[in-house]
Write an enzyme that holds these catalytic residues in place. Structure first.
Site, short mmCIF file in Angstrom:
data_model
loop_
_atom_site.label_atom_id
_atom_site.label_comp_id
_atom_site.label_asym_id
_atom_site.label_seq_id
_atom_site.Cartn_x
_atom_site.Cartn_y
_atom_site.Cartn_z
N TYR A 137 -6.25 6.12 5.44
CA TYR A 137 -6.29 5.28 4.24
C TYR A 137 -5.57 3.93 4.49
O TYR A 137 -6.14 2.86 4.26
CB TYR A 137 -5.63 6.01 3.05
CG TYR A 137 -5.44 5.06 1.89
CD1 TYR A 137 -6.48 4.79 1.02
CD2 TYR A 137 -4.24 4.35 1.73
CE1 TYR A 137 -6.35 3.87 0.00
CE2 TYR A 137 -4.10 3.42 0.71
CZ TYR A 137 -5.15 3.19 -0.15
OH TYR A 137 -5.02 2.25 -1.14
N GLU A 141 0.84 -1.21 0.00
CA GLU A 141 0.00 0.00 0.00
C GLU A 141 0.87 1.26 0.00
O GLU A 141 0.56 2.24 -0.66
CB GLU A 141 -0.94 0.02 1.21
CG GLU A 141 -2.12 -0.93 1.09
CD GLU A 141 -3.01 -0.64 -0.11
OE1 GLU A 141 -3.15 0.53 -0.50
OE2 GLU A 141 -3.56 -1.61 -0.68
N ASP A 149 -9.07 5.32 -2.56
CA ASP A 149 -7.85 5.81 -3.21
C ASP A 149 -8.24 6.52 -4.51
O ASP A 149 -9.42 6.73 -4.79
CB ASP A 149 -6.86 4.65 -3.45
CG ASP A 149 -7.37 3.66 -4.50
OD1 ASP A 149 -8.52 3.82 -4.98
OD2 ASP A 149 -6.60 2.75 -4.86
#
Ligand code: SF4
Length: 354
Positions: free
Chosen positions: A117, A34, A135
């Site tokens: 996130y 990520e 995203d």
């Protein structure tokens, strides 16, 4: 489960790409991927991910590594603060959580360096917590799906998109839902020429029904990107060693090495810039001999033309006034240090003379 999430999950299970972080998914693989995928395409990140997993198979391996080694392995991937911050984050995971990445959103958020996130991605993709992950791909899909024609960079629109995804998420399969929405954005609902004929939610899509896919998501125009000329010196001493400087951690490209130099000021020619920078920032006098070919490079908020000269040291004891460290190193050791991309292109030119 909504019609949209059911259609997405079913499509994803038939069409998902085979990506290494999806095989035997772990929290560490997910955290690393990520972070790498922020501002980076999958095909660019893939070889780096493989390399990092081989060298750092666990959080602990990464946390106890030397920052210089991490930055050298990260070289070319850009946005180096990601590597430095991840390093600090993993050290906190070792100190505060005994090396185990926490298995829930709230605990993940307690760790400095992990924002909403990343916490949502790890908690939902690995631990199946019902948290929506938003995203850039998700923003694009939702803005088209719902025909949102306001600027998607404003916080009001971001909030609205988050609320929409929260309402769509399948709480029994949150990880699968998040991955399927991101995957649709990455492979079908692409920025240009989306493949609407292959889209599993086409019948629900406002942008498609109104033939507005090419106009959405709407982003207000950016101001013109500034351009800078940077003069730098590749300076050798009497032993044939070259001078390099390390950028401070809190600056852009922090922790990376570079050849000293700086921004051209008004009214200066580039050689004057290089002489001035060496006197001001390193405290030495130099003689410039020959220019290299200029190197153009674009960063996210500005562009540079890197204009380097080679030359020799004349007088003065080098001091790290603006950098965190300076070193004279053998020219053949340049490969052992992490440099920004534009400097690395320059090194290719330099090495032709050696
Ligand atoms: Fe994107 Fe086209 Fe699907 Fe709409 S129909 S979500 S624009 S791919």
């Amino acid at each position: 489960m909504t019609t949209i999430s059911a259609a997405l999950i079913s499509w994803f299970e038939r069409n998902k790409r085979d990506l290494p972080w999806r095989n035997d998914r772990t929290a560490w693989k997910t955290l690393l991927s990520e972070i790498m995928l922020q501002q980076t395409r999958v095909d660019q990140a893939l070889p780096y991910f493989e390399k990092f997993m081989l060298r750092f198979p666990t959080v602990l391996d990464f946390a106890k590594a030397d920052q210089d080694e991490i930055l050298l392995l990260w070289e070319g991937l850009g946005y180096y603060s990601r590597a430095r911050n991840l390093h600090k984050t993993t050290q906190l995971i070792v100190e505060q959580f005994d090396g185990e990445i926490p298995d829930n959103y709230e605990s993940l958020l307690l760790i400095k360096g992990i924002g909403p996130y990343t916490a949502a991605a790890v908690s939902s993709l690995v631990f199946n917590e019902s948290r929506a992950v938003v995203d850039g791909n998700v923003i694009r899909v939702i803005s088209r799906l719902y025909g949102i024609d306001e600027d998607v960079k404003t916080s009001a629109v971001k909030k609205r998109i988050q609320e929409i995804v929260d309402s769509l998420i399948d709480s029994t399969k949150p990880g699968l839902f998040n991955e399927s929405l991101m995957e649709l954005g990455a492979t079908i609902c692409k920025p240009k020429n989306p493949l609407c004929s292959e889209c599993p939610i086409q019948h629900e899509c406002v942008a498609f029904s109104q033939a507005r896919t090419e106009y959405l998501p709407y982003k207000a125009k950016k101001a013109k990107v500034p351009q800078h000329r940077i003069g730098i010196g590749v300076i050798l001493n009497q032993l044939g060693e070259v001078l390099i400087a390390k950028r401070p951690d809190d600056k852009m490209l922090g922790g990376l090495w570079e050849f000293p130099g700086g921004k051209q000021e008004k009214g200066e020619d580039i050689e004057t810039t290089i002489h001035r920078e060496f006197e001001e920032e390193i405290g030495i006098k130099i003689k410039l001999i020959k220019p290299y070919s200029p190197i153009k490079h674009a960063y996210s908020h500005f562009k540079i033309s890197l204009e380097a000269w080679n030359g020799t040291w004349i007088s003065g004891e080098p001091k790290a006034k603006e950098s965190s460290e300076i070193r004279w190193i053998p020219i053949h050791d340049l490969d052992k240090y992490a440099f920004p991309k534009a400097n690395r292109k320059l090194i290719e030119q330099i090495m032709k003379d050696f």
